[in-house]
Design an enzyme around this catalytic site. Structure first.
Site, PDB file in Angstrom:
ATOM      1  N   CYS A   1       0.831  -1.210   0.000  1.00 46.20           N
ATOM      2  CA  CYS A   1       0.000   0.000   0.000  1.00 46.20           C
ATOM      3  C   CYS A   1       0.865   1.259   0.000  1.00 46.20           C
ATOM      4  O   CYS A   1       0.538   2.255  -0.653  1.00 46.20           O
ATOM      5  CB  CYS A   1      -0.934   0.007   1.206  1.00 46.20           C
ATOM      6  SG  CYS A   1      -2.108  -1.364   1.230  1.00 46.20           S
TER       7      CYS A   1
ATOM      8  N   ARG B   1      -7.820  -4.195  -3.472  1.00 50.05           N
ATOM      9  CA  ARG B   1      -7.315  -2.992  -4.139  1.00 50.05           C
ATOM     10  C   ARG B   1      -8.273  -2.646  -5.284  1.00 50.05           C
ATOM     11  O   ARG B   1      -8.039  -2.986  -6.447  1.00 50.05           O
ATOM     12  CB  ARG B   1      -5.895  -3.227  -4.644  1.00 50.05           C
ATOM     13  CG  ARG B   1      -4.942  -3.602  -3.530  1.00 50.05           C
ATOM     14  CD  ARG B   1      -3.509  -3.785  -3.999  1.00 50.05           C
ATOM     15  NE  ARG B   1      -2.728  -4.415  -2.946  1.00 50.05           N
ATOM     16  CZ  ARG B   1      -2.245  -3.798  -1.873  1.00 50.05           C
ATOM     17  NH1 ARG B   1      -2.451  -2.495  -1.736  1.00 50.05           N
ATOM     18  NH2 ARG B   1      -1.563  -4.449  -0.954  1.00 50.05           N
TER      19      ARG B   1
END
EC number: 1.11.1.24
Length: 216
Positions: free
Chosen positions: A46, A121
């Site tokens: 991330c 995601r």
């Protein structure tokens, strides 16, 4: 769960830039936006994604597109993580990040995989009228390619403005390069028009249903 072509749900969200209303926050400015979720703050993949987005954020903004992040972390976690990125990677995250700590918006948008408690995601591309134009999902273990998302946004905006379609790997397609596809004829009259346009050199065709031209 929402799908492409639907209106983005009207919601009020808590972010690192304060409370905002979606999609109005962006659409009232005449802007598109990219809502992207990440599994968790203070995680390696991330962090690389946020770094990568910030490095490309001006390219998105030149297209009239704003990014906004989301995870099920609380806002103080977002703030500390953003500070860590600035202090350690010398990049200042300047776009808002939603603190969806109850997971309500993530659930509504279908961002949480089956059996999971954190988001995948996901990427939602929403136009200036609040319509969802694209949805992309990556699993937690694979980071996104922002250059591909940038290509997607460019292609969507061109398609919207010019009424054309974009081929595989545009603008580097193996068959037609950076040219764009003329929508296939849907009537006999349109087929004749395609053939006339080809005869005039206005378009090129492999066949009447597969025509293309330079982007004007």
């Amino acid at each position: 769960m929402v799908v492409i072509g639907e209106k983005f749900p009207e919601v009020e969200v808590k972010t690192t830039h304060g409370v905002i209303k979606l999609p109005d926050y962006f659409t009232k400015q005449g802007k598109w936006f990219i809502l992207f979720s990440h599994p968790a703050d203070f995680t390696p993949v991330c962090t690389t994604e946020f770094y990568g987005m910030q490095k490309r954020v001006e390219e998105f903004r030149k297209l009239g597109v704003e990014p906004i992040g989301l995870s099920v972390d609380q806002v103080f976690s977002h703030i500390k993580w953003i500070e860590w990125i600035k202090d350690n990677l010398s990049v200042e995250i300047d776009f808002p990040v939603i603190a969806d700590d109850r997971g309500e918006l993530a659930e509504k948008l279908g961002m949480i995989p089956s059996g999971a408690t954190i988001t995948a995601r996901a990427v939602f591309v929403v136009d200036d009228k609040g319509i969802i134009r694209a949805i992309v999902y990556y699993p937690a273990e694979v980071g996104r390619d922002w250059d591909e998302i940038l290509r997607l946004v460019k292609a969507l905006k061109i398609s919207t403005e010019k009424g054309v379609a974009l081929p595989h790997k545009w603008p580097n397609n193996e068959l037609i390069g950076d040219k764009v596809i003329v929508p296939p004829a849907s009537t006999i009259e349109e087929k004749k028009q395609r053939e006339e346009a080809k005869a005039k050199g206005e378009i090129e065709c492999y066949d009447w249903w597969f025509c293309y031209k330079k982007l004007e």
